[in-house]
Design an enzyme around this catalytic site. Structure first.
Site, PDB file in Angstrom:
ATOM      1  N   HIS A 133       0.537  -1.225  -0.050  1.00  0.00           N
ATOM      2  CA  HIS A 133       0.114   0.266   0.351  1.00  0.00           C
ATOM      3  C   HIS A 133       0.597   1.227  -0.264  1.00  0.00           C
ATOM      4  CE1 HIS A 133      -3.961  -1.514   0.435  1.00  0.00           C
ATOM      5  NE2 HIS A 133      -3.520  -2.554   1.178  1.00  0.00           N
ATOM      6  N   GLU A 203      -6.469 -12.932   1.146  1.00  0.00           N
ATOM      7  CA  GLU A 203      -7.215 -11.625   0.961  1.00  0.00           C
ATOM      8  C   GLU A 203      -8.228 -11.196   0.520  1.00  0.00           C
ATOM      9  OE1 GLU A 203      -4.352  -8.801   4.800  1.00  0.00           O
ATOM     10  OE2 GLU A 203      -4.848  -7.961   2.526  1.00  0.00           O
TER      11      GLU A 203
END
Length: 238
Positions: A133, A203
């Site tokens: 990220h 995820e």
């Protein structure tokens, strides 16, 4: 729209031997990017330090997100939960999860770190080896339909085995609800893969483009290094 099963894939996040060839792309705010993309900044709503109401991705990743959104059925939108994430936010998420494990009774530090590594990248300020990220190339997202967010089987940031992208592919006797969840995850997976992203198998909501993990999975060169702060040099207003 029926998509095929989500394929099994090998997951290896130890991509630090690769060298980032930083392309210099600016980050793009996503809230006004496309009518088929909505932003719901999950960590902002949860009150994490350093979060903001906007979500950002690098220009190339943002363009591919628009391409993915355009593949959705009529009346559906992508809902971005998180994009670029500062070191401060990453550290806060990491420590919150660490404390939750301790509260559950985990005491061995090595085991804690190992468990953490499955779900939360270790915070770093190293722009050559950024967490996904921090690079601006990773996005967490779901899909909304005419009646609200589609059922995906878990909440965002659920750290159980049900959050694994293929969990509902492997059920031997799925219920009607399980089959609905499986269809929804397949929809998200295939439109994102077709747009050029890769998925993190632990995820269902996490996809990457241009990152170290993306480079390893696609046999390409990583093009996004870390971005440590928001300033005029690396943010392009729409």
């Amino acid at each position: 729209m029926n998509y095929p099963p989500i394929p099994a894939g090998h997951e290896d996040r130890s991509a630090h031997t690769l060298t980032v060839h930083e392309c210099g792309e600016a980050m793009i705010p996503l809230s006004t990017l496309s009518p088929r993309i909505a932003v719901y900044p999950a960590y902002y709503h949860l009150g994490y330090a350093g979060t903001q109401t906007e979500a950002y991705l690098r220009e190339g990743a943002a363009a591919r997100l628009v391409s993915a959104a355009d593949k959705l059925p009529d009346g559906h939108q992508l809902v971005v939960l998180d994009g670029w994430r500062s070191y401060e936010v990453q550290a806060s998420i990491y420590e919150t999860f660490r404390q939750s494990l301790i509260a559950q009774g985990w005491s061995d530090e090595e085991a804690i770190v190992s468990e953490l590594s499955k779900f939360v990248a270790k915070p770093t300020t190293d722009v050559e080896k950024p967490s996904p990220h921090l690079s601006g190339g990773a996005v967490d997202l779901t899909i909304a339909g005419p009646d609200g967010w589609l059922e995906m089987g878990t909440e965002f940031d659920d750290f159980s085995e049900r959050a694994m992208t293929r969990h509902y592919e492997e059920l031997s006797s799925p219920t009607e609800t399980d089959c609905e969840i499986r269809r929804n995850r397949r929809l998200l997976y295939h439109i994102m893969i077709e747009a050029g992203f890769v998925n993190y198998s632990q995820e269902w909501w996490h996809y990457e483009y241009g990152t170290l993990s993306w480079a390893r999975k696609t046999n390409q060169q990583p093009i996004y290094g870390g971005i440590l702060s928001m300033d005029e040099k690396n943010v392009e207003e729409q």
